[in-house]
Design an enzyme around this catalytic site. Sequence first.
Site, PDB file in Angstrom:
ATOM      1  N   CYS A  99      -5.728 -18.730  -1.902  1.00  0.00           N
ATOM      2  CA  CYS A  99      -4.719 -18.076  -2.461  1.00  0.00           C
ATOM      3  C   CYS A  99      -4.343 -16.545  -1.618  1.00  0.00           C
ATOM      4  CB  CYS A  99      -5.242 -17.635  -3.931  1.00  0.00           C
ATOM      5  SG  CYS A  99      -4.025 -16.491  -4.543  1.00  0.00           S
ATOM      6  N   GLU A 142       1.008 -21.944  -8.172  1.00  0.00           N
ATOM      7  CA  GLU A 142       1.290 -21.098  -8.747  1.00  0.00           C
ATOM      8  C   GLU A 142       2.650 -21.181 -10.317  1.00  0.00           C
ATOM      9  OE1 GLU A 142       2.441 -19.387  -5.996  1.00  0.00           O
ATOM     10  OE2 GLU A 142       1.649 -21.055  -4.563  1.00  0.00           O
ATOM     11  N   HIS A 145      -0.323 -18.933 -11.872  1.00  0.00           N
ATOM     12  CA  HIS A 145      -0.725 -17.442 -12.051  1.00  0.00           C
ATOM     13  C   HIS A 145       0.553 -16.955 -12.566  1.00  0.00           C
ATOM     14  CE1 HIS A 145      -2.086 -16.261  -8.041  1.00  0.00           C
ATOM     15  NE2 HIS A 145      -2.033 -17.556  -7.505  1.00  0.00           N
TER      16      HIS A 145
HETATM   17 NI    NI Z   1      -2.155 -18.119  -5.270  1.00  0.00          NI
END
Ligand code: NI
Length: 177
Positions: A99, A142, A145
Site C-alpha cells: 500500500c 481500494e 480505504h
Molecule cells: Ni492502499
Amino acid sequence: MIREVLRMGDPRLWEKSSPVGRFDSQELNELIRDMRDTMAHLNGAGLAAPQIGVGLRVVIFGVQSNPRYPGIEEVPDTVLINPDIQPLADELEEGWEGCLSVPGMRGWVPRFRKITYSGQDERGQHFERTVEGFHARVVQHEVDHLDGVLYPMRIRDFTRFGFNEALFPGQELPPED
Ligand code: NI
C-alpha cells in the site's frame, strides 16, 4: 498535481469517507486528475481519495505492463465512485499486497476471489463488472480505504508481513495500491 500520500498512523486514513453527490464539478475533476498524477508518479496499481486526505468515496486503479510489475495480470484503468462490492462466493484467496500508505512493506492478505463490483464513473454513469483474482483484490483493497481499513488489519499470518528487503531479498515486489 502530484499530492502527498498519507501514511499509516495519520488519523484521516481511519475515517469512513462520504458518498459523492455531484458529478460535473470542478472539485471532482481536479480530485481525479490529482489522483491519477499521484498514482502515476508512484507507479501504483491503485489509489483511494482518503490517501491524499480527501474523504470522498472515489478510487482509481489500473495496471498495464508497468515497468515495475512485468508479468502481472492487467486491470483496466478505472475510476470507481460510490462503489459497492458483492462477493460471489465465500471462498477467500490469499495474496501479497502493498500500500502506498504503508511504504516499504508487503503482507499476505485474504480477499474474496471473485466479486461483482458496481459504482459510478467520473460522469456519474453507473457500471458493473464481475472480476476475479488480482483485479478483484485491487478493488477490495481500494474500497477498504473508503471505510478506513488498511490491509495490515486483514492479515491473518503475521509471519508474512514485513519489510520488502526482508521478505523479498533481491526479488521483484508485488504491486502497491
Ligand atoms: Ni492502499
